[in-house]
Design a protein around this motif. Structure first.
Motif, mmCIF file in Angstrom:
data_model
loop_
_atom_site.group_PDB
_atom_site.id
_atom_site.type_symbol
_atom_site.label_atom_id
_atom_site.label_comp_id
_atom_site.label_asym_id
_atom_site.label_seq_id
_atom_site.Cartn_x
_atom_site.Cartn_y
_atom_site.Cartn_z
ATOM 1 N N SER A 178 0.831 -1.205 0.000
ATOM 2 C CA SER A 178 0.000 0.000 0.000
ATOM 3 C C SER A 178 0.862 1.249 0.000
ATOM 4 C CB SER A 178 -0.909 0.013 1.233
ATOM 5 O OG SER A 178 -1.767 -1.099 1.244
ATOM 6 N N ARG A 219 0.082 5.746 0.446
ATOM 7 C CA ARG A 219 -0.870 6.850 0.554
ATOM 8 C C ARG A 219 -0.243 8.091 -0.042
ATOM 9 N NH1 ARG A 219 -3.769 9.954 5.630
ATOM 10 N NH2 ARG A 219 -1.677 10.857 5.879
ATOM 11 N N SER A 253 -0.432 12.120 -0.863
ATOM 12 C CA SER A 253 -0.991 13.321 -0.269
ATOM 13 C C SER A 253 -0.848 14.471 -1.247
ATOM 14 C CB SER A 253 -0.262 13.672 1.030
ATOM 15 O OG SER A 253 -0.383 12.637 1.980
ATOM 16 N N TYR A 287 -6.086 13.070 -0.112
ATOM 17 C CA TYR A 287 -5.314 11.853 0.006
ATOM 18 C C TYR A 287 -5.807 10.807 -0.991
ATOM 19 C CZ TYR A 287 -4.415 14.037 4.533
ATOM 20 O OH TYR A 287 -4.089 14.923 5.531
ATOM 21 N N GLN A 333 -5.460 6.779 -0.804
ATOM 22 C CA GLN A 333 -4.986 5.543 -0.199
ATOM 23 C C GLN A 333 -5.049 4.447 -1.256
ATOM 24 O OE1 GLN A 333 -3.756 4.907 2.985
ATOM 25 N NE2 GLN A 333 -3.294 2.880 2.152
ATOM 26 N N ASN A 339 -4.318 0.562 -2.005
ATOM 27 C CA ASN A 339 -4.074 -0.775 -1.439
ATOM 28 C C ASN A 339 -3.993 -1.810 -2.559
ATOM 29 O OD1 ASN A 339 -4.279 0.347 1.153
ATOM 30 N ND2 ASN A 339 -6.487 -0.049 1.227
#
Length: 123
Positions: free
Chosen positions: A17, A19, A21, A80, A82, A84
């Protein structure tokens, strides 16, 4: 005017994963719908995910549904992404963008763009 700066890209392995920003500037940040795009070498930027200014609605490209989640924090002027269960085919430069409507973003018509951050997923 809104200035956007992305961060969080990097090299990961399949299944991991990340993330991303995106920090914005300007007093009108919350008025803009925000989106994430990605660009493969030699291709045009493609819509990945979008979120309305009040975070009440989101939309995703079919290729990332169920794996990626977009969110925002207007108090911090942040958006953001995210990501995965990353796959090698997610390898691309990722950009955030602002526009006055989610529909404009889905058509690739961002008003403001960041400089991008590279995501590389190894197999």
């Amino acid at each position: 005017q809104v200035q956007l700066v992305e961060s969080g890209g990097g090299l990961v392995q399949t299944g991991e994963s990340l993330r991303l920003s995106c920090v914005g500037s300007g007093r009108t940040f919350s008025l803009y719908d925000m989106g994430w795009f990605r660009q493969f070498p030699g291709k045009e930027r493609a819509f990945v995910a979008g979120i309305t200014g009040d975070a009440g609605s989101t939309d995703y490209a079919d290729s990332v549904k169920g794996r990626f989640t977009i969110s925002r924090d207007n108090t911090k002027k942040m958006v953001y992404l995210q990501m995965n269960s990353l796959k090698p085919e997610d390898t691309a430069a990722y950009f955030c963008a602002a526009a006055l409507s989610l529909e404009s973003l889905k058509r690739g018509r961002g008003t403001y763009w960041g400089q991008g951050t590279q995501v590389t997923v190894s197999s």
